[in-house]
Scaffold this motif. Structure first.
Motif, mmCIF file in Angstrom:
data_model
loop_
_atom_site.group_PDB
_atom_site.id
_atom_site.type_symbol
_atom_site.label_atom_id
_atom_site.label_comp_id
_atom_site.label_asym_id
_atom_site.label_seq_id
_atom_site.Cartn_x
_atom_site.Cartn_y
_atom_site.Cartn_z
ATOM 1 N N UNK A 244 25.018 -7.918 -67.255
ATOM 2 C CA UNK A 244 23.957 -7.395 -66.399
ATOM 3 C C UNK A 244 24.202 -7.649 -64.912
ATOM 4 N N UNK A 245 24.441 -8.893 -64.542
ATOM 5 C CA UNK A 245 24.582 -9.211 -63.122
ATOM 6 C C UNK A 245 25.874 -8.634 -62.546
ATOM 7 N N UNK A 246 26.936 -8.643 -63.337
ATOM 8 C CA UNK A 246 28.203 -8.067 -62.870
ATOM 9 C C UNK A 246 28.041 -6.580 -62.589
ATOM 10 N N UNK A 247 27.334 -5.869 -63.466
ATOM 11 C CA UNK A 247 27.114 -4.438 -63.268
ATOM 12 C C UNK A 247 26.215 -4.176 -62.064
ATOM 13 N N UNK A 248 25.200 -5.015 -61.887
ATOM 14 C CA UNK A 248 24.302 -4.844 -60.745
ATOM 15 C C UNK A 248 25.056 -5.046 -59.430
ATOM 16 N N UNK A 249 25.962 -6.004 -59.398
ATOM 17 C CA UNK A 249 26.759 -6.232 -58.188
ATOM 18 C C UNK A 249 27.667 -5.046 -57.912
ATOM 19 N N UNK A 257 17.272 -8.091 -55.341
ATOM 20 C CA UNK A 257 17.268 -7.392 -56.636
ATOM 21 C C UNK A 257 18.028 -8.196 -57.690
ATOM 22 N N UNK A 258 19.137 -8.793 -57.289
ATOM 23 C CA UNK A 258 19.900 -9.629 -58.219
ATOM 24 C C UNK A 258 19.074 -10.826 -58.673
ATOM 25 N N UNK A 259 18.335 -11.407 -57.738
ATOM 26 C CA UNK A 259 17.485 -12.552 -58.069
ATOM 27 C C UNK A 259 16.396 -12.145 -59.061
ATOM 28 N N UNK A 260 15.847 -10.933 -58.883
ATOM 29 C CA UNK A 260 14.818 -10.433 -59.792
ATOM 30 C C UNK A 260 15.381 -10.239 -61.206
ATOM 31 N N UNK A 261 16.582 -9.681 -61.277
ATOM 32 C CA UNK A 261 17.219 -9.498 -62.577
ATOM 33 C C UNK A 261 17.455 -10.836 -63.261
ATOM 34 N N UNK A 262 17.945 -11.793 -62.493
ATOM 35 C CA UNK A 262 18.215 -13.120 -63.041
ATOM 36 C C UNK A 262 16.916 -13.774 -63.519
ATOM 37 N N UNK A 263 15.863 -13.623 -62.729
ATOM 38 C CA UNK A 263 14.559 -14.186 -63.081
ATOM 39 C C UNK A 263 14.020 -13.554 -64.363
ATOM 40 N N UNK A 278 16.851 -11.018 -75.910
ATOM 41 C CA UNK A 278 16.150 -10.516 -77.085
ATOM 42 C C UNK A 278 16.305 -9.000 -77.246
ATOM 43 N N UNK A 279 17.037 -8.372 -76.314
ATOM 44 C CA UNK A 279 17.240 -6.935 -76.382
ATOM 45 C C UNK A 279 16.116 -6.123 -75.765
ATOM 46 N N UNK A 280 15.202 -6.780 -75.060
ATOM 47 C CA UNK A 280 14.085 -6.090 -74.411
ATOM 48 C C UNK A 280 14.517 -5.538 -73.056
ATOM 49 N N UNK A 281 14.042 -4.351 -72.709
ATOM 50 C CA UNK A 281 14.363 -3.751 -71.411
ATOM 51 C C UNK A 281 13.607 -4.485 -70.311
ATOM 52 N N UNK A 282 14.349 -5.044 -69.357
ATOM 53 C CA UNK A 282 13.707 -5.768 -68.247
ATOM 54 C C UNK A 282 13.853 -5.015 -66.928
ATOM 55 N N UNK A 283 14.707 -3.996 -66.919
ATOM 56 C CA UNK A 283 14.878 -3.183 -65.710
ATOM 57 C C UNK A 283 15.544 -1.875 -66.110
ATOM 58 N N UNK A 284 15.137 -0.799 -65.448
ATOM 59 C CA UNK A 284 15.720 0.511 -65.726
ATOM 60 C C UNK A 284 16.044 1.183 -64.410
#
Length: 341
Positions: A244-249, A257-263, A278-284
Motif C-alpha cells: 500500500x505505502x509503496x504504491x502510494x509513494x 496522505x501517506x500518514x492517513x493511509x498508515x493511520x 482484514x481486507x477492508x477497503x480503507x481508501x479508494x
C-alpha cells in the motif's frame, strides 16, 4: 514420486541441495542470458569463486555456453531445464507450500516458484513465465482480458507468444496510468501482450489519479465509456498486488496522505483500492477503470506477486475472495505462512 524423493532425502540429503543449486543456476542463466559470471554471482547472491566450479562443470557437461558476451544455455541445457520442471515442485517442497497456501488463503489454484523476488531478479522473470503459461491455459477465443500495470505483469507480457486460443482476444488496460513509468503502465502492457500474441488491444488515455470534477467529465467521453464497457465484460483479469505505502509513494501521494493511509492500516493495493490487513477497503483512488465489483464478476482472476516484502499485501488482498489463481514465490509463501503461525 514424492515417496522416492523422501527416500532420496534420507539416503542422500546433500544431493537435493546440490541439484537445487544447479537448477537455480541454470534457471538464472536462462532468464538473464547472456550474463557474465560477476553479474550472475550478484543475481544469485553468491560469489564468483563459489560459482566458478559449478559453471565449469555445467560447461563441461554441455549445458552452458560461455562466450565473450557471457553465459547462455545450450539446447541441451534448455531441454534439461524443461524436463526437470515437473519434478521441481515435489523436489524442493514447492508443491507442499502451494497446498498449504491454498488451504490458508482459500484460493483454488496456487503456484509457488523457486526463490525470492526481493533478492533475485530472475525470480520476477520466473513469475512472469508461469503467469504467461497460466494465461494461455485459461484463455479462450474472443476473450476480453483486463490488464494492470507493474513489474510482475510486464514480465508476463515478456513471456507470451502466439497461440490459436488468442484469436479474437482483446487486451484492455484495467485503468489509466499516465504519470507512471511508461514501460510499466497498463496501456503499454496491454499493447505489448496483444503484439506478442497477435491479438488486439484498446487504450485508456487518462491519468491514474483524477480530481472528482475531472473524473465526472472524462466518464462522459464516448471513447472512455467504450473501454469501460469492455472492462465490465472482462472474462479474465490479470493483475499484480502492491504494498500500500509503496504504491502510494509511486503515485506521489503527499506526506499527509501517506500518514492517513498508515493511520488507516493500509497494507495492500490493487485496482486503485487500498485494503487493511482484514481486507477492508480503507481508501479508494478517484480513477477511471476496472472497479472491484467488475473483478468479482470476472470468471478468472490471476494474481501475481512475489518477494517476502509482499507477504502481508498478498494475505490482505486474499480476503477479497475473488482470485482463482495466485502465482507467488518461496519468499512470499514462507513469510505468509510464518505470519499465520
Amino acid at each position: 514420486m514424492r515417496r522416492f524423493i523422501e527416500m532420496q532425502q534420507k539416503l542422500l540429503p546433500d544431493l537435493i541441495e546440490v541439484m537445487r543449486g544447479r537448477y537455480m543456476l541454470l534457471r538464472s542463466v536462462y532468464h538473464l542470458q547472456p550474463i557474465g559470471r560477476r553479474a550472475l554471482a550478484q543475481a544469485m547472491q553468491s560469489t564468483e569463486r563459489i560459482l566458478r566450479a559449478e559453471v565449469d562443470l555445467l560447461k563441461e557437461t554441455g549445458l552452458l555456453h560461455v562466450t565473450a558476451a557471457g553465459m547462455s544455455l545450450s539446447e541441451e541445457g534448455q531441454r534439461i531445464l524443461e524436463e526437470m520442471e515437473p519434478l521441481m515442485g515435489d523436489l524442493f517442497g514447492l508443491t507442499e507450500l502451494a497446498e498449504r497456501l491454498q488451504h490458508l488463503l482459500g484460493i483454488p489454484h496456487v503456484i509457488v516458484v523457486q526463490g525470492n523476488a526481493d533478492h533475485s531478479p530472475w525470480v520476477k522473470e520466473e513469475l512472469g513465465r508461469v503467469g504467461a503459461r497460466m494465461l494461455k491455459q485459461y484463455i479462450r477465443e474472443g476473450d476480453i482480458v483486463a490488464v494492470t500495470g507493474g513489474t510482475s505483469i510486464a514480465s508476463v507480457a515478456h513471456h507470451l507468444s502466439p497461440a490459436p486460443s488468442f484469436r479474437g482476444v482483446q487486451f484492455v488496460p484495467a485503468r489509466g496510468g499516465l504519470g507512471e513509468r511508461v514501460e510499466l503502465q497498463a496501456n503499454t502492457l496491454a499493447s505489448a501482450m496483444a503484439a506478442k500474441t497477435g491479438s488486439s488491444y484498446r487504450l485508456l488515455h487518462v491519468p491514474d489519479r483524477l480530481h472528482p470534477e475531472a473524473l465526472q467529465t472524462l466518464m462522459k467521453e464516448p471513447q472512455v465509456q467504450d473501454v469501460l464497457s469492455l472492462l465490465q465484460h472482462s472474462r479474465i483479469v490479470i493483475h499484480g498486488i502492491g504494498d500500500a505505502l509503496a504504491m502510494a509513494k509511486r503515485r506521489n501521494y503527499s506526506e499527509a496522505e501517506l500518514a492517513e493511509l498508515q493511520e488507516a492500516g493500509a497494507v495492500s493495493e490493487a485496482f486503485g483500492y487500498y485494503f487493511n490487513a482484514a481486507g477492508e477497503t480503507v481508501h479508494r483512488m478517484p480513477t477511471i477503470g476496472l472497479q472491484l465489483e467488475d473483478v468479482q464478476r470476472a470468471e478468472t482472476v490471476l494474481s501475481i506477486a512475489g518477494g517476502e516484502s509482499k507477504a502481508k499485501a498478498i494475505l490482505s488482498f486474499a480476503r477479497q475472495s475473488c482470485q482463482n489463481v495466485l502465482i507467488t514465490d518461496e519468499g512470499a509463501a514462507l513469510a505468509i505462512l510464518s505470519e499465520r503461525l
